[in-house]
Design a protein around this motif. Structure first.
Motif, short mmCIF file in Angstrom:
data_model
loop_
_atom_site.label_atom_id
_atom_site.label_comp_id
_atom_site.label_asym_id
_atom_site.label_seq_id
_atom_site.Cartn_x
_atom_site.Cartn_y
_atom_site.Cartn_z
N THR A 32 34.18 50.22 90.39
CA THR A 32 35.55 49.38 89.61
C THR A 32 35.58 48.81 89.05
OG1 THR A 32 35.91 47.99 92.06
CG2 THR A 32 36.45 50.68 92.43
N GLU A 33 34.90 47.82 88.86
CA GLU A 33 34.39 46.45 87.99
C GLU A 33 34.34 46.95 86.53
OE1 GLU A 33 31.87 43.32 88.69
OE2 GLU A 33 32.28 43.95 90.90
N HIS A 34 34.86 48.19 86.45
CA HIS A 34 34.43 48.57 84.71
C HIS A 34 35.01 49.66 84.34
CE1 HIS A 34 30.78 45.64 85.63
NE2 HIS A 34 30.93 45.17 84.09
N THR A 35 36.07 49.86 84.77
CA THR A 35 37.33 50.98 84.55
C THR A 35 37.89 51.00 83.04
OG1 THR A 35 38.85 49.29 85.14
CG2 THR A 35 38.04 50.49 86.53
N LEU A 36 37.46 52.33 82.19
CA LEU A 36 38.26 51.68 81.20
C LEU A 36 38.95 52.46 80.91
CD1 LEU A 36 35.44 55.29 80.06
CD2 LEU A 36 35.42 52.30 79.45
N SER A 37 39.90 51.81 79.72
CA SER A 37 41.10 52.09 79.72
C SER A 37 41.33 52.53 79.12
CB SER A 37 41.13 50.60 78.09
OG SER A 37 41.03 51.36 77.48
N GLU A 38 42.46 53.81 78.53
CA GLU A 38 43.54 54.71 78.53
C GLU A 38 43.24 55.25 76.72
OE1 GLU A 38 44.53 56.95 80.30
OE2 GLU A 38 44.09 55.84 81.99
N GLU A 39 42.46 53.79 75.65
CA GLU A 39 42.34 53.96 74.80
C GLU A 39 40.70 54.50 74.93
OE1 GLU A 39 43.93 51.63 75.70
OE2 GLU A 39 46.14 51.94 75.12
N ASP A 40 40.30 53.53 75.32
CA ASP A 40 38.43 54.04 75.28
C ASP A 40 38.41 54.99 75.40
OD1 ASP A 40 37.94 51.67 74.30
OD2 ASP A 40 37.64 50.62 76.27
N LYS A 41 39.09 55.88 76.87
CA LYS A 41 38.79 57.74 77.60
C LYS A 41 39.16 58.06 76.76
CE LYS A 41 40.17 56.29 82.29
NZ LYS A 41 41.24 55.90 83.31
N GLN A 42 39.89 58.28 75.66
CA GLN A 42 40.82 59.20 74.63
C GLN A 42 39.41 59.28 73.58
OE1 GLN A 42 43.14 60.79 74.62
NE2 GLN A 42 42.31 62.18 72.90
N ARG A 43 38.82 58.25 72.86
CA ARG A 43 38.17 58.02 72.54
C ARG A 43 36.67 59.08 72.75
NH1 ARG A 43 33.78 54.80 72.01
NH2 ARG A 43 34.41 52.85 73.65
N LEU A 44 36.25 58.00 73.83
CA LEU A 44 35.35 59.20 74.57
C LEU A 44 35.05 60.49 74.14
CD1 LEU A 44 34.10 56.59 77.24
CD2 LEU A 44 33.17 57.19 75.23
N ILE A 45 36.30 60.83 75.05
CA ILE A 45 37.05 62.55 74.96
C ILE A 45 36.60 63.58 73.14
CG2 ILE A 45 38.98 64.45 75.11
CD1 ILE A 45 39.48 62.24 77.73
N GLU A 46 36.81 62.22 72.26
CA GLU A 46 37.54 62.94 71.36
C GLU A 46 35.95 62.86 70.19
OE1 GLU A 46 40.06 60.29 69.20
OE2 GLU A 46 41.96 61.22 69.77
N GLU A 47 34.99 61.50 70.96
CA GLU A 47 33.82 61.74 69.91
C GLU A 47 33.02 63.26 70.82
OE1 GLU A 47 32.04 57.38 71.40
OE2 GLU A 47 33.34 57.03 69.72
N ALA A 48 33.02 63.43 72.44
CA ALA A 48 32.35 64.38 72.58
C ALA A 48 32.24 65.71 72.43
CB ALA A 48 32.44 64.35 74.43
#
Length: 80
Positions: free
Chosen positions: A51-67
């Motif tokens: 839980t120390e390395h949670t992704l921000s909503e922006e990072d999650k969205q960026r990863l989804i878009e890249e995938a």
């Protein structure tokens, strides 16, 4: 000497080179069998949640878009 690996599905020898487009699998059939196993959750990668390395909503969205972009790029030839 080329590297030879065992196909994860049928254990056939696979030469790790450009001549083996489905590596580490020996064929498209074995690749799809493995994909089906993952989709049915017969294969899993387990690890302790960190839980120390949670992704921000922006990072999650960026990863989804890249995938999605990567899938769209390869979508045409995936099931051929």
């Amino acid at each position: 000497m080329p590297t030879i690996v065992a196909c994860p599905t049928c254990q056939a020898d696979v030469i790790w080179s450009d001549r083996s487009p489905y590596r580490p699998f020996c064929s498209k059939r074995c690749q799809l069998i493995d994909l089906g196993e993952w989709s049915m959750e017969n294969h899993k990668i387990s690890s302790v949640l960190n839980t120390e390395h949670t992704l921000s909503e922006e990072d999650k969205q960026r990863l989804i878009e890249e995938a999605e972009a990567m899938l769209a790029k390869n979508q045409d030839d995936f099931f051929q």
